[in-house]
Scaffold this motif. Sequence first.
Motif, PDB file in Angstrom:
ATOM      1  N   ASP A 127       0.958  -1.159  -0.008  1.00  0.00           N
ATOM      2  CA  ASP A 127      -0.013  -0.185  -0.129  1.00  0.00           C
ATOM      3  C   ASP A 127       0.879   1.258   0.048  1.00  0.00           C
ATOM      4  O   ASP A 127       0.631   2.326  -0.595  1.00  0.00           O
ATOM      5  CB  ASP A 127      -0.905   0.032   1.255  1.00  0.00           C
ATOM      6  N   ALA A 128       2.123   1.220   0.747  1.00  0.00           N
ATOM      7  CA  ALA A 128       3.079   2.407   0.643  1.00  0.00           C
ATOM      8  C   ALA A 128       3.734   2.755  -0.717  1.00  0.00           C
ATOM      9  O   ALA A 128       3.900   3.770  -1.168  1.00  0.00           O
ATOM     10  CB  ALA A 128       3.939   2.071   2.091  1.00  0.00           C
ATOM     11  N   LEU A 129       3.977   1.241  -1.386  1.00  0.00           N
ATOM     12  CA  LEU A 129       4.477   1.500  -2.540  1.00  0.00           C
ATOM     13  C   LEU A 129       3.717   1.837  -3.675  1.00  0.00           C
ATOM     14  O   LEU A 129       4.020   2.674  -4.593  1.00  0.00           O
ATOM     15  CB  LEU A 129       5.340   0.010  -2.874  1.00  0.00           C
ATOM     16  N   PHE A 130       2.420   1.346  -3.556  1.00  0.00           N
ATOM     17  CA  PHE A 130       1.482   1.709  -4.917  1.00  0.00           C
ATOM     18  C   PHE A 130       0.050   2.245  -4.208  1.00  0.00           C
ATOM     19  O   PHE A 130      -0.810   1.637  -3.946  1.00  0.00           O
ATOM     20  CB  PHE A 130       1.204   0.378  -5.342  1.00  0.00           C
ATOM     21  N   PRO A 131       0.266   3.588  -3.704  1.00  0.00           N
ATOM     22  CA  PRO A 131      -1.159   4.065  -3.015  1.00  0.00           C
ATOM     23  C   PRO A 131      -2.133   4.189  -3.910  1.00  0.00           C
ATOM     24  O   PRO A 131      -3.269   4.220  -3.324  1.00  0.00           O
ATOM     25  CB  PRO A 131      -0.400   5.660  -2.942  1.00  0.00           C
ATOM     26  N   ASN A 132      -2.042   4.179  -5.187  1.00  0.00           N
ATOM     27  CA  ASN A 132      -3.199   3.990  -5.991  1.00  0.00           C
ATOM     28  C   ASN A 132      -3.863   2.512  -6.148  1.00  0.00           C
ATOM     29  O   ASN A 132      -5.003   2.480  -6.920  1.00  0.00           O
ATOM     30  CB  ASN A 132      -3.105   4.387  -7.396  1.00  0.00           C
TER      31      ASN A 132
END
Length: 329
Positions: free
Chosen positions: A142-147
Motif C-alpha cells: 500500500d505504501a509502494l503503490f498508493p493507487n
Amino acid sequence: MLRVLDGMYREGASEPQSLDIVVTRHDVFDEAAFRSTGVLELYEELFPARERDSPDDIVRWLLSDDVGERRRFSVGGHEMSYRLDSRCFILRAGAGRTVGLGFFTYDHASDLIFCNHVGIAKAWRGGGLARAFYREMVAMLDALFPNNIGVVLEVEPFDRDRVAAIIADLERTGRRQLATDERDEIRRLLRASWYHKLEYSVFCDARTMRPLACSSPCLDPTPPSSGWANGEENYWLMWRARASAPSAELRAGQLWHKAATAIYVEILAKSLVAADPNGRRDYWDYATALVAGTLQRTATTDVRLARCLDDDASALLSRWRRLAIDLPI
C-alpha cells in the motif's frame, strides 16, 4: 522500507525471535545480491515444479523488466504496451537466512496487485507468523503503490465431494498416511481456508454460489503449440479490496473481468511475449483467445463475491482438524 517482525516463534524455539523483511529494488538491488539471499532455493522447496516460474524469468521480471516503466513491443504489426512493477519480499531470520517469501506484481493499467506466491519455511510455520508476514507485506505494498485498489490471487479449486470422501475414509479406518492425490486435494482446501481467514472473497455464480473457474494459459511458451493445452490450469480467483479503495464502486462482474485480464493478459501473456515478440506470436493468439473464452462464458453470469468457505466447507475443515494430521500447505 525494511520492516521488523518482533515476538515471532520458530517451531521448537523457547524464546521469540526478531525477523526482518527486505524488498527487491529497495533493499536488494542486483541479481547477485538477490540470488545470495537463498530465496530461490526456498521457492523451489515450497512449490511444485508445475507451479514455479523459471528462476531466470523471476530475476528478469523483478530487477529489469517489471520496474514500473512502460514497455512496448509489436506482435504481428500491432503495437502493444504494458506497465508492471514486481517485488519480492524476503523474510529473514538470524544471520540473514531467508525463511519466507512473497512475490507480488502491481499492474498500473488496472491498479490491481497480483499475489504470485507466498510461502514460509516449514520450521517457521505456526505462531501466527504467516499471517503477520502477509499483512505486513500488504501494508508495504500500500505504501509502494498508493493507487492500488486491492489484491487478487489464484487458488486451486478443491472438490468438496472428494474432500468429504477422503476425510470419511480417514475417520473410518484410522489411517494416518495419505496418498499423493489425497494430500493435494486436502491442501487445496487448506490453502483456500488460509486466504479465507485473511478476509478474501471468491468470485461466484450468483445462481449457484459456486466459484467461477478461470483457465490459466500454459506458463511455458517454448514447447510446440500442440502441448500448450497440457500446461493449462484451472483456478478460482480470490479478491481482497483495499480499505476505502474505489473498487467498492465496481460491480463484481466488472471486477472479475478486470482481474482475469490483468492476471492473464497484462501480467502473464504480455510478459512472456515481450521477451520474443516475433517468435511468440502464436502464443499471444493462444493465450488471449483462452482468456477471451473464459470471459465470454461468464459474460451473462451474475457474478458475486462471497466468502470462500460456506458452512459445508467449514464443517469439512473442522472434521479434518479433528484428525490432527500434520499436512503443511
